[in-house]
Design a protein around this motif. Sequence first.
Motif, PDB file in Angstrom:
ATOM      1  N   VAL A   1       0.876  -1.167   0.000  1.00 55.43           N
ATOM      2  CA  VAL A   1       0.000   0.000   0.000  1.00 55.43           C
ATOM      3  C   VAL A   1       0.912   1.215   0.000  1.00 55.43           C
ATOM      4  N   MET A   2       0.696   2.124  -0.970  1.00 58.75           N
ATOM      5  CA  MET A   2       1.538   3.310  -1.076  1.00 58.75           C
ATOM      6  C   MET A   2       0.663   4.551  -1.198  1.00 58.75           C
TER       7      MET A   2
ATOM      8  N   VAL B   1      -7.721  -1.748   4.020  1.00 63.75           N
ATOM      9  CA  VAL B   1      -6.903  -0.565   3.749  1.00 63.75           C
ATOM     10  C   VAL B   1      -7.812   0.652   3.885  1.00 63.75           C
ATOM     11  N   GLN B   2      -7.414   1.592   4.737  1.00 69.09           N
ATOM     12  CA  GLN B   2      -8.139   2.858   4.879  1.00 69.09           C
ATOM     13  C   GLN B   2      -7.236   3.949   4.317  1.00 69.09           C
TER      14      GLN B   2
ATOM     15  N   SER C   1     -11.221   6.520   1.127  1.00 68.21           N
ATOM     16  CA  SER C   1     -11.487   5.261   0.433  1.00 68.21           C
ATOM     17  C   SER C   1     -11.132   4.093   1.334  1.00 68.21           C
ATOM     18  N   THR C   2     -11.902   3.023   1.215  1.00 71.12           N
ATOM     19  CA  THR C   2     -11.647   1.787   1.955  1.00 71.12           C
ATOM     20  C   THR C   2     -11.583   0.649   0.954  1.00 71.12           C
TER      21      THR C   2
ATOM     22  N   LEU D   1      -3.191  -0.124   7.169  1.00 70.58           N
ATOM     23  CA  LEU D   1      -3.404  -1.477   6.655  1.00 70.58           C
ATOM     24  C   LEU D   1      -3.536  -2.415   7.843  1.00 70.58           C
ATOM     25  N   GLU D   2      -4.620  -3.179   7.859  1.00 69.78           N
ATOM     26  CA  GLU D   2      -4.864  -4.120   8.956  1.00 69.78           C
ATOM     27  C   GLU D   2      -5.209  -5.485   8.393  1.00 69.78           C
TER      28      GLU D   2
END
Length: 192
Positions: free
Chosen positions: A110-111, A186-187, A138-139, A121-122
């Motif tokens: 994730v960038m 990802v949030q 965004s999710t 990021l979970e």
Amino acid sequence: MRILRAADYRVMPWKNGGGTTTEIAVSPDGAGLDAFDWRVSMARVEGSGPFSSFAGIDRTLSVLEGEGIVLDVAGRPAARLTPASQPFAFPADLPTSATLIAGPITDLNVMTRRGRTAHSLERMTISRPMDIATEAGSTLILCHKGEAALTGAGSIRLGPLDTLLLGPDAPVLRVEPARDTTLFVVQITTAA
């Protein structure tokens, strides 16, 4: 809201030419490696070596498959990442190299562009229904292993490596796993 199926992801070369990456989603749509605000991708890492440098980018990495890697960031051993470890965040513009622990891996990247967007990021392993609240940006919900039905804005089923992309007005989603399921959430938010 968009459902992104694993079979439709775009495969492209790494910035340094050392391998390929599978792009899950990028914003703005179609943005290249020097113009994205955020990007989520998977990469197959076949050998040890340097990471591509991305000026002004913050990055989080998690191992999806394989034994794992040891990251060296800015000349210091920084993290040992395995499929069981927590995602690891680091600046993508620092010199970074990786040593494979025992053979190839696949990782999740994730960038986000520093100053414009930020991310978290979970990894979640779920075996019973639960709710996932979305953030103001965004999710993305990536189904890594297993299958999941999501309700709250219709009924959606995600299989392995499928992703649900939600915008800022998304409702709380109810996730019902078909069996033990691993999700990555990802949030992405606009930087303050």
